[in-house]
Scaffold this active site. Sequence first.
Site, PDB file in Angstrom:
ATOM      1  N   TYR A 115       0.830  -1.214   0.000  1.00 43.23           N
ATOM      2  CA  TYR A 115       0.000   0.000   0.000  1.00 43.23           C
ATOM      3  C   TYR A 115       0.866   1.265   0.000  1.00 43.23           C
ATOM      4  O   TYR A 115       0.470   2.268  -0.606  1.00 43.23           O
ATOM      5  CB  TYR A 115      -1.005  -0.030   1.159  1.00 43.23           C
ATOM      6  CG  TYR A 115      -2.118  -1.013   0.847  1.00 43.23           C
ATOM      7  CD1 TYR A 115      -3.165  -0.654   0.008  1.00 43.23           C
ATOM      8  CD2 TYR A 115      -2.070  -2.318   1.325  1.00 43.23           C
ATOM      9  CE1 TYR A 115      -4.151  -1.559  -0.340  1.00 43.23           C
ATOM     10  CE2 TYR A 115      -3.057  -3.237   0.998  1.00 43.23           C
ATOM     11  CZ  TYR A 115      -4.095  -2.855   0.158  1.00 43.23           C
ATOM     12  OH  TYR A 115      -5.074  -3.759  -0.200  1.00 43.23           O
TER      13      TYR A 115
ATOM     14  N   ASN B 119     -13.014   1.995  -5.673  1.00 43.78           N
ATOM     15  CA  ASN B 119     -11.616   2.425  -5.781  1.00 43.78           C
ATOM     16  C   ASN B 119     -11.156   3.135  -4.513  1.00 43.78           C
ATOM     17  O   ASN B 119     -11.900   3.905  -3.918  1.00 43.78           O
ATOM     18  CB  ASN B 119     -11.445   3.369  -6.975  1.00 43.78           C
ATOM     19  CG  ASN B 119     -11.824   2.690  -8.271  1.00 43.78           C
ATOM     20  OD1 ASN B 119     -11.877   1.456  -8.329  1.00 43.78           O
ATOM     21  ND2 ASN B 119     -12.097   3.464  -9.300  1.00 43.78           N
TER      22      ASN B 119
ATOM     23  N   HIS C 286     -14.689   0.535  -0.380  1.00 43.31           N
ATOM     24  CA  HIS C 286     -13.508  -0.273  -0.042  1.00 43.31           C
ATOM     25  C   HIS C 286     -12.407   0.568   0.611  1.00 43.31           C
ATOM     26  O   HIS C 286     -11.258   0.131   0.662  1.00 43.31           O
ATOM     27  CB  HIS C 286     -12.969  -0.993  -1.291  1.00 43.31           C
ATOM     28  CG  HIS C 286     -13.869  -2.102  -1.767  1.00 43.31           C
ATOM     29  ND1 HIS C 286     -13.765  -2.678  -3.009  1.00 43.31           N
ATOM     30  CD2 HIS C 286     -14.903  -2.741  -1.152  1.00 43.31           C
ATOM     31  CE1 HIS C 286     -14.685  -3.624  -3.146  1.00 43.31           C
ATOM     32  NE2 HIS C 286     -15.398  -3.668  -2.032  1.00 43.31           N
TER      33      HIS C 286
END
Length: 249
Positions: free
Chosen positions: A57, A99, A116
């Site tokens: 991430y 997204n 999300h």
Amino acid sequence: MEESKQNIVILTGAGISQESGLDTFRDKGGLWSKVRIEDVATPEAYARDPERVQEFYNMRRRRHFDGDIKPNAAHAALALLEKEWPSVTGGSVSIVTQNIDNLHEAAGSENLIHMHGEILKARCGDCGEVSICGGDLGQGEACPDCGEINTLRPHVVWFGEMPLEMERIHSLLDRCTLFISIGTSGNVYPAAGFVQLAGGNADTHTIELNLEPSEGATFFAEARYGRASDLIPSYVEELLTNGLVRQNT
Ligand code: BJW
């Protein structure tokens, strides 16, 4: 004469951001061809190897600060639709995005749910608070709310975790008369099931705008295929000019 009030719900997926330079997941060369879901996108992966997950991430978050990741014509058209549609029918436009990028808000969309999560936010595993995240995680930083060290994780929804704001999403789907799905492969639930929830109402038109037929293509009343930056601006122009015209395919 003004058309009756039409509420629009738009579901977006990785395909809408592909032309902004962000990878999709399941296309050839997509993220899931480079890393395994089980290694980076489950709570178990994070418990087993937090550094690996944080790095996945961190790498994707850094791209947002490169300066070359910008909204494209499809994001811009949806922001325009949200602004102009109330004066066409008195109805509303809401975007539910899968997204985690910030491209819808960067384009000016405001009625937006990140089901999300958001890569530019962090969540504390200790106190649960969500905070803005402008850099890498996993480097010994403290939670701005409770002060605990190394408790911040990406504010994203992994497999097996509950997507965000589901109650609000269901209420929007119940009240919508047009459901538009853009740039999503229809592989991941509950988002993949929204077309059936919305389409269960006889008054609701459903349309898929995608590069290719999604897994749920047969559930849509109408479909158009092509690149988001071509399809979305022209579809938005049609809506703003003619209102909602149902063309079942
Ligand atoms: C273009 C284009 C261009 C390209 N123009 N188009 C068995 C049956 C049913 C459900 C389940 C099951 N087993 C498990 C589940 C549930 C599970 C699930 O759905 N699994 C499936 C794989 C089967 N779902 C979950 O776990 C969810 N939670 C949940 O259900 O909670 C309830 C619950 C909880 C606990 C206990 C019990 C119940 C959570 C799902 C979380 C998804 N997370 C991810 C990663 C995190 C965020 C991140 O890292 O970014 O979210 S996975 C990944 O997939 C990401 C995306 O948001 C999501 C959807 O992907 P998307 O957007 O559709 O992308 P692609 O790549 O798949 O498709 C792109 C499309 O664009 C393609 O069609 C292209 O053609 C197109 N395209 N270029 C237009 N230029």
